[in-house]
Design an enzyme around this catalytic site. Structure first.
Site, PDB file in Angstrom:
ATOM      1  N   LYS A 203      -2.032   7.227  -1.570  1.00 16.50           N
ATOM      2  CA  LYS A 203      -2.392   5.815  -1.473  1.00 16.50           C
ATOM      3  C   LYS A 203      -1.138   5.019  -1.148  1.00 16.50           C
ATOM      4  O   LYS A 203      -0.160   5.053  -1.891  1.00 16.50           O
ATOM      5  CB  LYS A 203      -3.001   5.340  -2.789  1.00 16.50           C
ATOM      6  CG  LYS A 203      -3.287   3.851  -2.781  1.00 16.50           C
ATOM      7  CD  LYS A 203      -4.143   3.429  -3.947  1.00 16.50           C
ATOM      8  CE  LYS A 203      -4.322   1.924  -3.951  1.00 16.50           C
ATOM      9  NZ  LYS A 203      -5.183   1.474  -5.046  1.00 16.50           N
ATOM     10  N   LYS A 226       3.411  -3.694  -4.744  1.00 18.09           N
ATOM     11  CA  LYS A 226       3.144  -2.446  -5.466  1.00 18.09           C
ATOM     12  C   LYS A 226       3.996  -1.277  -4.963  1.00 18.09           C
ATOM     13  O   LYS A 226       3.635  -0.126  -5.125  1.00 18.09           O
ATOM     14  CB  LYS A 226       1.638  -2.123  -5.372  1.00 18.09           C
ATOM     15  CG  LYS A 226       0.741  -3.235  -5.952  1.00 18.09           C
ATOM     16  CD  LYS A 226      -0.715  -2.817  -6.101  1.00 18.09           C
ATOM     17  CE  LYS A 226      -1.538  -3.906  -6.770  1.00 18.09           C
ATOM     18  NZ  LYS A 226      -2.947  -3.505  -7.010  1.00 18.09           N
ATOM     19  N   LYS A 257      -5.659   6.874   1.758  1.00 18.97           N
ATOM     20  CA  LYS A 257      -6.002   5.452   1.807  1.00 18.97           C
ATOM     21  C   LYS A 257      -4.797   4.628   2.184  1.00 18.97           C
ATOM     22  O   LYS A 257      -3.740   4.864   1.606  1.00 18.97           O
ATOM     23  CB  LYS A 257      -6.508   5.041   0.420  1.00 18.97           C
ATOM     24  CG  LYS A 257      -6.783   3.582   0.253  1.00 18.97           C
ATOM     25  CD  LYS A 257      -7.096   3.286  -1.181  1.00 18.97           C
ATOM     26  CE  LYS A 257      -7.324   1.799  -1.296  1.00 18.97           C
ATOM     27  NZ  LYS A 257      -7.466   1.367  -2.650  1.00 18.97           N
ATOM     28  N   SER A 283     -10.580  -2.675   2.742  1.00 20.21           N
ATOM     29  CA  SER A 283     -11.086  -4.022   2.975  1.00 20.21           C
ATOM     30  C   SER A 283     -10.506  -4.672   4.233  1.00 20.21           C
ATOM     31  O   SER A 283     -11.228  -5.338   4.979  1.00 20.21           O
ATOM     32  CB  SER A 283     -10.785  -4.889   1.754  1.00 20.21           C
ATOM     33  OG  SER A 283      -9.391  -4.872   1.454  1.00 20.21           O
TER      34      SER A 283
HETATM   35  C1  PBG Z   1      -7.066  -0.877  -7.250  1.00 19.43           C
HETATM   36  C2  PBG Z   1      -7.627  -0.650  -5.893  1.00 19.43           C
HETATM   37  C3  PBG Z   1      -7.278  -1.280  -4.696  1.00 19.43           C
HETATM   38  C4  PBG Z   1      -8.168  -0.808  -3.748  1.00 19.43           C
HETATM   39  C5  PBG Z   1      -9.012   0.119  -4.380  1.00 19.43           C
HETATM   40  N1  PBG Z   1      -8.638   0.213  -5.701  1.00 19.43           N
HETATM   41  C6  PBG Z   1      -6.294  -2.337  -4.380  1.00 19.43           C
HETATM   42  C7  PBG Z   1      -4.873  -2.165  -4.661  1.00 19.43           C
HETATM   43  O1  PBG Z   1      -4.391  -1.091  -4.994  1.00 19.43           O
HETATM   44  O2  PBG Z   1      -4.179  -3.177  -4.584  1.00 19.43           O
HETATM   45  C8  PBG Z   1      -8.201  -1.258  -2.324  1.00 19.43           C
HETATM   46  C9  PBG Z   1      -9.525  -1.172  -1.655  1.00 19.43           C
HETATM   47  C10 PBG Z   1      -9.661  -1.995  -0.424  1.00 19.43           C
HETATM   48  O3  PBG Z   1      -8.727  -2.677   0.047  1.00 19.43           O
HETATM   49  O4  PBG Z   1     -10.768  -1.970   0.119  1.00 19.43           O
HETATM   50  N2  PBG Z   1      -5.908  -0.238  -7.563  1.00 19.43           N
END
Ligand code: PBG
Length: 334
Positions: A203, A226, A257, A283
């Protein structure tokens, strides 16, 4: 690949196998189906609520009493799984995100509602604290630091509570070190050995999560970024190390991801580990495609094309906000 003597024009004409729909269907190497989709859904407090997400036209936040109706529609189209994310009332957010471990929090309420109405649907719930913390980070903080091992304890409780509510697949999305093993052990000790783990293994610290943070209400809250726990977009070998560790710790499924900018990672992960491998079309990717299609700048065909690209790159399944409309489009083709 050997250069076969006959694989030369004009003996070989590649266009022969593209002439008719029948032959194109016959030689297609990859195929999309509703079976490939996990549909992410947002949950919000209240009754009879279906609230649009501004930065994701067509995406809504549902109150727990409304969510089963949406999931039923997905099930009717043959979608096997959903993922739930909460928009948490800011009044319930704390430094330590303890609402994550409340057996009556929004995600647990929604999980119970969905499982009561549609027990055969697979429910995926995140293990991460960001929807619940005042600072919007996925872990607890000490000063500027996100504490790894202290966060694990909370993630274990969050996972157990969600699994007890009926969630069958815990998806650690927090990127703390050791979380998969800790959660696995916590689930096993709680007698939840059947609950599976879909690890957000590779991720990245991506700008493509913006609209999601809007949807769960963590955008304004987030202090800084992050990058001390999510991966550097510059790295690829590191993704393989992350995946390897998660498999060793007990992950049943792994994930890459975001999706479209990381197809190379997806391909490497699938080829290296041959695991059930998932990809999250996040998203920002949704917003990008939705926005251009809604303006008429691109034909809506690009949506299925983007999803097919994940299959070609090696995905066994795709988390996508397009799941319902893509399933409808695929079913209408039959
Ligand atoms: C939470 C999480 C996130 C997403 C899924 N779980 C956001 C992040 O890590 O800031 C992102 C999903 C998306 O953007 O559709 N940790």
């Amino acid at each position: 690949m050997p250069d076969l003597p006959d694989a030369r024009f004009p003996v070989t004409r590649m266009r022969r196998n593209r002439r008719e729909d029948a032959v194109r269907r016959l030689v297609a190497e990859n195929r999309l189906s509703p079976d490939d989709f996990i549909w992410p859904l947002f949950v919000i407090d209240g009754d009879k609520q279906k609230v649009p997400v501004d930065s994701m036209p067509g995406v809504f936040r549902y109150s727990p009493d409304m969510i089963s109706e949406a999931v039923q529609e997905a099930a009717d189209e043959g979608i096997p799984a959903i993922a739930l994310f909460p928009f948490t009332d800011p009044a319930k957010k704390t430094e330590d995100g303890r609402e994550a471990c409340n057996p009556d929090n929004l995600v647990c309420q929604a999980t119970r509602a969905v499982k009561a109405a549609l027990p055969e649907i697979m429910v995926v719930c995140d293990a991460a604290l960001d929807p619940y913390t005042t600072h919007g980070h996925d872990g607890v903080m000490n000063g500027d630091e996100i504490l790894n091992d202290a966060t694990l304890e909370i993630l274990i409780r969050q996972s157990v509570v969600q699994a007890e509510a009926g969630c069958d697949t815990i998806a650690p999305s927090d990127m703390m070190d050791g979380r998969v093993g800790a959660i696995r052990q916590g689930l096993d000790e709680a007698g939840l050995g059947h609950t599976r783990i879909m690890a957000y293994s590779a991720k990245y610290a991506s700008g493509f999560y913006g609209p999601f943070r809007d949807a769960v209400g963590s955008k304004l809250a987030l202090i800084g970024d992050k990058r001390t726990y999510q991966m550097d977009p510059a790295n690829s070998d590191e993704a393989l190390r992350e995946v390897r560790m998660d498999i060793r710790e007990g992950a049943d499924m792994v994930m890459v991801k975001p999706g479209m900018p990381y197809l190379d990672i997806l391909r490497r992960v699938k080829e290296t580990f041959a695991m059930p491998t998932f990809v999250y079309q996040v998203s920002g990717e949704y917003a990008m495609l939705r926005g251009t299609v809604d303006r008429g700048w691109l034909d809506e065909k690009v949506i299925l094309e983007s999803l097919l690209g994940f299959k070609r790159a090696g995905a066994d399944g795709i988390l996508t906000y397009f799941a319902l409309e893509a399933a409808k489009a695929l079913n209408a083709r039959r």
